[in-house]
Design a protein around this motif. Sequence first.
Motif, short mmCIF file in Angstrom:
data_model
loop_
_atom_site.label_atom_id
_atom_site.label_comp_id
_atom_site.label_asym_id
_atom_site.label_seq_id
_atom_site.Cartn_x
_atom_site.Cartn_y
_atom_site.Cartn_z
N GLU A 13 5.50 -24.86 2.08
CA GLU A 13 6.90 -25.09 1.74
C GLU A 13 7.82 -24.34 2.69
N LEU A 14 7.52 -23.09 2.96
CA LEU A 14 8.35 -22.30 3.86
C LEU A 14 8.25 -22.82 5.29
N ALA A 15 7.05 -23.19 5.72
CA ALA A 15 6.88 -23.73 7.07
C ALA A 15 7.67 -25.02 7.24
N ALA A 16 7.67 -25.86 6.21
CA ALA A 16 8.46 -27.09 6.27
C ALA A 16 9.95 -26.78 6.30
N ARG A 17 10.36 -25.81 5.49
CA ARG A 17 11.79 -25.44 5.45
C ARG A 17 12.26 -24.94 6.80
N GLU A 18 11.45 -24.14 7.47
CA GLU A 18 11.83 -23.62 8.79
C GLU A 18 12.12 -24.76 9.76
N ILE A 19 11.27 -25.78 9.77
CA ILE A 19 11.43 -26.88 10.72
C ILE A 19 12.54 -27.83 10.27
N ALA A 20 12.58 -28.15 8.99
CA ALA A 20 13.62 -29.06 8.49
C ALA A 20 15.02 -28.52 8.77
N LEU A 21 15.17 -27.21 8.66
CA LEU A 21 16.48 -26.59 8.86
C LEU A 21 16.96 -26.71 10.31
N ARG A 38 13.87 -17.96 -7.33
CA ARG A 38 12.64 -18.69 -7.65
C ARG A 38 12.96 -20.02 -8.33
N THR A 39 13.94 -20.01 -9.21
CA THR A 39 14.29 -21.23 -9.94
C THR A 39 14.77 -22.32 -9.00
N TYR A 40 15.61 -21.95 -8.05
CA TYR A 40 16.18 -22.93 -7.13
C TYR A 40 15.37 -23.06 -5.84
N ARG A 41 14.24 -22.38 -5.77
CA ARG A 41 13.32 -22.46 -4.63
C ARG A 41 14.02 -22.17 -3.31
N LYS A 42 14.81 -21.11 -3.31
CA LYS A 42 15.52 -20.71 -2.10
C LYS A 42 14.66 -19.69 -1.34
N GLN A 43 14.00 -20.17 -0.30
CA GLN A 43 13.06 -19.33 0.44
C GLN A 43 13.65 -18.70 1.69
N MET A 44 14.76 -19.22 2.16
CA MET A 44 15.38 -18.66 3.36
C MET A 44 16.31 -17.53 2.95
N LEU A 45 15.72 -16.39 2.66
CA LEU A 45 16.45 -15.23 2.16
C LEU A 45 16.48 -14.15 3.23
N VAL A 46 17.70 -13.77 3.65
CA VAL A 46 17.90 -12.64 4.55
C VAL A 46 18.33 -11.47 3.68
N LEU A 47 17.46 -10.47 3.56
CA LEU A 47 17.68 -9.36 2.64
C LEU A 47 18.07 -8.10 3.41
N ASP A 48 19.34 -7.72 3.26
CA ASP A 48 19.85 -6.49 3.87
C ASP A 48 19.88 -5.43 2.79
#
Length: 474
Positions: free
Chosen positions: A195-203, A305-315
């Motif tokens: 899922e994350l690998a697909a998100r990286e490319i789709a974005l 987790r609920t909204y499946r938001k994997q592209m998280l930049v955590l400062d």
Amino acid sequence: MSLHRKSVISGLYLITDDGEHLLERVEAALHGGVRVLQYRDKHRSHADRFALGSALKELCARFDVPFIVNDDLELARELDADGVHLGQDDGDPVRARQLLGPNKVIGISTHNPEEAATAEAAGADYLGFGAIYPTASKEVGIIQGPEAVRAIKERVKIPVVAIGGIDRDNAPALIDNGIDAVAVISAVLAAGEPELAAREIALLFNRALPQPRGAVLTVAGSDSGGGAGIQGDLKTITLLGSYGASAIAALTAQNSTGVTGIHPVPAEFLRDQLDAVLSDLPIDVVKVGMLLSPENAAVLADRLRTYRKQMLVLDTVMVAKGGAHLLDDEAVQVLKKELIPLSYLLTPNVPEAERLTGLSITSVEAMVAATRELHRMGARNVLLKGGHLEGDEVADLFFDGSRFAIFTAPRTPTPHTHGTGCALASAIATFLAQGEPLPAAISRGKQYITRAIQFAGPFGKGHGSVNHYRAATP
């Protein structure tokens, strides 16, 4: 599915492999942004291909994604697939049209402009083109390279799908040359997190959109002085050309001299803000700053987790520039347990990394050890900022679990660095939302914050803010 045959092929095009747990991996990839699925199966019996193909078709229907069968016209007809993809020697598009009907999608593999023009004239709805880069999935005689895409696009009017050795880091050159879709197999399906690998490319396809390009949600505290927090984040996101939304975790009374008051936002209201934004707006990347309380950290983790938001930049904002503590010990533990394992990129400075890991960081060697420990905590990628260490250069250390990279910039001797961490994390999040792969997003973010510090001035009586405007308008 009602298909518009001339425009249905775009974005991330996934081709299946022969590995185990295919349905689970494909479903994860569909959540990550796959726009077309091609079922390729050379080994199973016809009955097994029909059964697996039926399950894959149901998955595609759930996600409103076209389901394409590779080479097998009879199987495509039996499954009532949305289309078929044929190799140069695997079928006639005219016969495919007769067998499948006028509303199905027909793709043809091509290797040069002449084959592309012939396939279009024969009635193909889209073209496969490659191999673009070397690939382990099959032997190819000629490697086309990304520049060949433009020649194909100038010759035909139908969509073109690039194939062969494509991954997150080399796909941007294809999109910049006008490709409509990129086909991948192992870059997604062999990844530990499809899922994350697909998100990286789709974005990456956001790079072809008009501005504002991509959307970023910032979750942080409000800075009444305007230099950091929500205000600083939204300045960065907007000035760099993306759409910015916000969820406020705390209110502060602060200026350039320090924080004089903090008013926490109840966790229930933070949840309301997150639901309001994430249920409606097409957020690509979430950037997180000050959360203040463990309850806020827990609520954010739950909503991500609920909204499946994997592209998280955590400062990991813990202490304000003036010394005020912005994250208590209990909240740090929730951060470590709940949010760091969800993060795509973790961006602590040296004092924050020391608090998270318990390590003393006084050298590049110590930074290496700390980034390894932060990665073991669950962060997919770590950018440890070295601004607190001495030296004429500021060196930030990046680690993705297997490779290290150092991003350096000249040190600017100035006290006016309020909002530095917020601006860097927001810039990286913005460039990710605009279709830059992570290494390029970090590099561009580093350039942005270097300029923001160089042009910072004495705005106020204490630590002035970085210059968001000058950094974004060179």
